[in-house]
Design a protein around this motif. Structure first.
Motif, PDB file in Angstrom:
ATOM      1  N   HIS A   3       0.960  -1.289   0.056  1.00 19.03           N
ATOM      2  CA  HIS A   3      -0.023   0.003  -0.034  1.00 19.03           C
ATOM      3  C   HIS A   3       0.894   1.286   0.054  1.00 19.03           C
ATOM      4  O   HIS A   3       0.913   2.143   1.068  1.00 19.03           O
ATOM      5  N   PHE A   4       1.606   1.376  -0.840  1.00 16.99           N
ATOM      6  CA  PHE A   4       1.509   0.911  -2.280  1.00 16.99           C
ATOM      7  C   PHE A   4       3.216   0.874  -2.577  1.00 16.99           C
ATOM      8  O   PHE A   4       4.158   2.115  -1.966  1.00 16.99           O
ATOM      9  N   PRO A   5       3.809  -0.177  -3.124  1.00 19.70           N
ATOM     10  CA  PRO A   5       5.472  -0.107  -3.286  1.00 19.70           C
ATOM     11  C   PRO A   5       5.959   0.950  -4.130  1.00 19.70           C
ATOM     12  O   PRO A   5       5.484   1.734  -4.969  1.00 19.70           O
ATOM     13  N   GLY A   6       6.792   1.602  -3.253  1.00 19.68           N
ATOM     14  CA  GLY A   6       7.643   2.745  -3.883  1.00 19.68           C
ATOM     15  C   GLY A   6       6.868   4.094  -3.323  1.00 19.68           C
ATOM     16  O   GLY A   6       7.371   5.057  -3.499  1.00 19.68           O
ATOM     17  N   MET A   7       5.535   4.198  -3.076  1.00 23.88           N
ATOM     18  CA  MET A   7       4.801   5.216  -2.515  1.00 23.88           C
ATOM     19  C   MET A   7       4.135   4.880  -1.506  1.00 23.88           C
ATOM     20  O   MET A   7       2.963   4.646  -1.679  1.00 23.88           O
ATOM     21  N   PRO A   8       4.707   4.763  -0.116  1.00 18.72           N
ATOM     22  CA  PRO A   8       3.977   4.117   1.000  1.00 18.72           C
ATOM     23  C   PRO A   8       2.823   5.068   1.367  1.00 18.72           C
ATOM     24  O   PRO A   8       2.890   6.318   1.304  1.00 18.72           O
ATOM     25  N   VAL A   9       1.479   4.592   1.552  1.00 15.47           N
ATOM     26  CA  VAL A   9       0.346   5.486   2.191  1.00 15.47           C
ATOM     27  C   VAL A   9      -0.153   4.887   3.227  1.00 15.47           C
ATOM     28  O   VAL A   9      -0.480   3.582   3.356  1.00 15.47           O
ATOM     29  N   THR A  10      -0.399   5.600   4.197  1.00 18.10           N
ATOM     30  CA  THR A  10      -1.302   5.134   5.565  1.00 18.10           C
ATOM     31  C   THR A  10      -2.737   5.130   5.082  1.00 18.10           C
ATOM     32  O   THR A  10      -3.092   6.084   4.912  1.00 18.10           O
ATOM     33  N   PRO A  11      -3.453   3.700   5.023  1.00 18.40           N
ATOM     34  CA  PRO A  11      -4.719   3.846   4.774  1.00 18.40           C
ATOM     35  C   PRO A  11      -5.541   4.460   5.773  1.00 18.40           C
ATOM     36  O   PRO A  11      -5.427   4.637   6.990  1.00 18.40           O
ATOM     37  N   GLY A  12      -6.666   5.120   5.326  1.00 20.92           N
ATOM     38  CA  GLY A  12      -7.511   5.914   6.367  1.00 20.92           C
ATOM     39  C   GLY A  12      -7.928   4.958   7.368  1.00 20.92           C
ATOM     40  O   GLY A  12      -8.111   5.550   8.476  1.00 20.92           O
ATOM     41  N   VAL A  13      -8.473   3.914   7.052  1.00 17.88           N
ATOM     42  CA  VAL A  13      -8.995   3.148   8.214  1.00 17.88           C
ATOM     43  C   VAL A  13      -7.852   2.803   9.173  1.00 17.88           C
ATOM     44  O   VAL A  13      -8.091   2.922  10.596  1.00 17.88           O
ATOM     45  N   VAL A  14      -6.651   2.777   8.736  1.00 11.90           N
ATOM     46  CA  VAL A  14      -5.534   2.674   9.849  1.00 11.90           C
ATOM     47  C   VAL A  14      -5.237   3.923  10.560  1.00 11.90           C
ATOM     48  O   VAL A  14      -5.090   3.868  11.933  1.00 11.90           O
ATOM     49  N   GLN A  15      -5.392   4.979  10.040  1.00 12.15           N
ATOM     50  CA  GLN A  15      -5.320   6.477  10.704  1.00 12.15           C
ATOM     51  C   GLN A  15      -6.263   6.352  11.793  1.00 12.15           C
ATOM     52  O   GLN A  15      -6.032   6.829  12.801  1.00 12.15           O
ATOM     53  N   LEU A  16      -7.649   6.105  11.427  1.00 13.15           N
ATOM     54  CA  LEU A  16      -8.968   5.922  12.422  1.00 13.15           C
ATOM     55  C   LEU A  16      -8.526   5.043  13.698  1.00 13.15           C
ATOM     56  O   LEU A  16      -9.080   5.314  14.787  1.00 13.15           O
ATOM     57  N   GLN A  17      -8.140   3.766  13.090  1.00 16.55           N
ATOM     58  CA  GLN A  17      -7.606   2.897  14.239  1.00 16.55           C
ATOM     59  C   GLN A  17      -6.491   3.469  15.361  1.00 16.55           C
ATOM     60  O   GLN A  17      -6.897   2.976  16.464  1.00 16.55           O
ATOM     61  N   ILE A  18      -5.515   4.160  14.829  1.00 16.64           N
ATOM     62  CA  ILE A  18      -4.611   4.618  15.812  1.00 16.64           C
ATOM     63  C   ILE A  18      -5.258   5.610  16.606  1.00 16.64           C
ATOM     64  O   ILE A  18      -5.068   5.474  17.836  1.00 16.64           O
ATOM     65  N   ALA A  19      -6.288   6.424  16.312  1.00 18.51           N
ATOM     66  CA  ALA A  19      -6.854   7.222  17.040  1.00 18.51           C
ATOM     67  C   ALA A  19      -7.726   6.563  18.267  1.00 18.51           C
ATOM     68  O   ALA A  19      -7.719   6.814  19.279  1.00 18.51           O
ATOM     69  N   LYS A  20      -8.364   5.458  17.718  1.00 17.63           N
ATOM     70  CA  LYS A  20      -9.453   4.873  18.649  1.00 17.63           C
ATOM     71  C   LYS A  20      -8.544   4.000  19.702  1.00 17.63           C
ATOM     72  O   LYS A  20      -8.685   4.054  20.882  1.00 17.63           O
ATOM     73  N   GLU A  21      -7.369   3.406  19.304  1.00 17.37           N
ATOM     74  CA  GLU A  21      -6.348   2.820  20.160  1.00 17.37           C
ATOM     75  C   GLU A  21      -5.758   3.693  21.208  1.00 17.37           C
ATOM     76  O   GLU A  21      -5.581   3.388  22.418  1.00 17.37           O
ATOM     77  N   LEU A  22      -5.499   4.900  20.679  1.00 16.74           N
ATOM     78  CA  LEU A  22      -4.920   5.732  21.888  1.00 16.74           C
ATOM     79  C   LEU A  22      -5.630   6.088  22.767  1.00 16.74           C
ATOM     80  O   LEU A  22      -5.600   6.217  23.988  1.00 16.74           O
ATOM     81  N   LEU A  23      -6.973   6.477  22.309  1.00 14.65           N
ATOM     82  CA  LEU A  23      -8.143   6.764  23.268  1.00 14.65           C
ATOM     83  C   LEU A  23      -8.517   5.675  24.162  1.00 14.65           C
ATOM     84  O   LEU A  23      -8.573   5.956  25.387  1.00 14.65           O
ATOM     85  N   GLU A  24      -8.870   4.335  23.801  1.00 11.22           N
ATOM     86  CA  GLU A  24      -8.901   3.204  24.484  1.00 11.22           C
ATOM     87  C   GLU A  24      -7.527   3.117  25.604  1.00 11.22           C
ATOM     88  O   GLU A  24      -8.175   2.903  26.588  1.00 11.22           O
ATOM     89  N   GLN A  25      -6.470   3.339  25.103  1.00  8.16           N
ATOM     90  CA  GLN A  25      -5.534   3.313  26.195  1.00  8.16           C
ATOM     91  C   GLN A  25      -5.403   4.229  27.188  1.00  8.16           C
ATOM     92  O   GLN A  25      -5.051   3.944  28.379  1.00  8.16           O
ATOM     93  N   HIS A  26      -5.923   5.320  26.757  1.00  8.32           N
ATOM     94  CA  HIS A  26      -6.059   6.502  27.768  1.00  8.32           C
ATOM     95  C   HIS A  26      -7.278   6.143  28.653  1.00  8.32           C
ATOM     96  O   HIS A  26      -7.053   6.458  30.070  1.00  8.32           O
ATOM     97  N   LEU A  27      -8.124   5.777  28.106  1.00  2.20           N
ATOM     98  CA  LEU A  27      -9.415   5.498  29.008  1.00  2.20           C
ATOM     99  C   LEU A  27      -9.275   4.287  29.805  1.00  2.20           C
ATOM    100  O   LEU A  27     -10.322   3.896  30.706  1.00  2.20           O
ATOM    101  N   HIS A  28      -8.446   3.248  29.536  1.00  3.00           N
ATOM    102  CA  HIS A  28      -8.368   2.115  29.961  1.00  3.00           C
ATOM    103  C   HIS A  28      -9.474   1.013  29.876  1.00  3.00           C
ATOM    104  O   HIS A  28     -10.113   0.574  30.715  1.00  3.00           O
ATOM    105  N   LYS A  29     -10.099   1.312  28.624  1.00  9.08           N
ATOM    106  CA  LYS A  29     -11.128   0.275  28.193  1.00  9.08           C
ATOM    107  C   LYS A  29     -11.422   0.305  26.830  1.00  9.08           C
ATOM    108  O   LYS A  29     -10.890   0.998  25.906  1.00  9.08           O
ATOM    109  N   ASN A  30     -11.795  -1.003  26.285  1.00 11.93           N
ATOM    110  CA  ASN A  30     -12.381  -1.007  24.995  1.00 11.93           C
ATOM    111  C   ASN A  30     -13.445  -0.323  24.466  1.00 11.93           C
ATOM    112  O   ASN A  30     -14.450  -0.048  25.162  1.00 11.93           O
TER     113      ASN A  30
END
Length: 104
Positions: free
Chosen positions: A21-48
């Motif tokens: 995603h993609f060879p020679g021109m890496p791009v962070t998929p949008g769903v991954v960006q949203l997942q990063i934000a979700k996981e950061l909030l989960e860690q901070h709140l200490h809950k899923n």
């Protein structure tokens, strides 16, 4: 009352995600960006949490981990029966995404 979390993260351009995603021109998929934000909030709140409603979601610039290996994630939230969240990712003056969502 809103709470706020600001996290700086480092993207690993050699991660296998970027091999296709993609060879020679890496791009962070949008769903991954949203997942990063979700996981950061989960860690901070200490809950899923799980996404209930995605009110707005705008991807404003391509997030290339080689060009922008470090980004800041800004998250504001208010907890009532649900968790109302606004989040964004940026590096300097460049904003990669903005989202407004509700989590349970």
């Amino acid at each position: 009352m809103e709470d706020e979390l600001i996290s700086e993260i480092r993207l690993n351009a050699s991660h296998r995600l970027y091999q296709g995603h993609f060879p020679g021109m890496p791009v962070t998929p949008g769903v991954v960006q949203l997942q990063i934000a979700k996981e950061l909030l989960e860690q901070h709140l200490h809950k899923n949490i799980r996404l209930d409603t995605l009110r707005t979601c705008k991807f404003l610039h391509i997030l290339n981990p080689v060009e922008n290996p470090r980004i800041q994630i800004h998250i504001k939230w208010r907890i009532s029966e649900t968790i109302e969240v606004t989040a964004s990712a940026e590096s300097g003056e460049t904003i990669f995404f903005k989202v407004q969502a509700t989590y349970l």
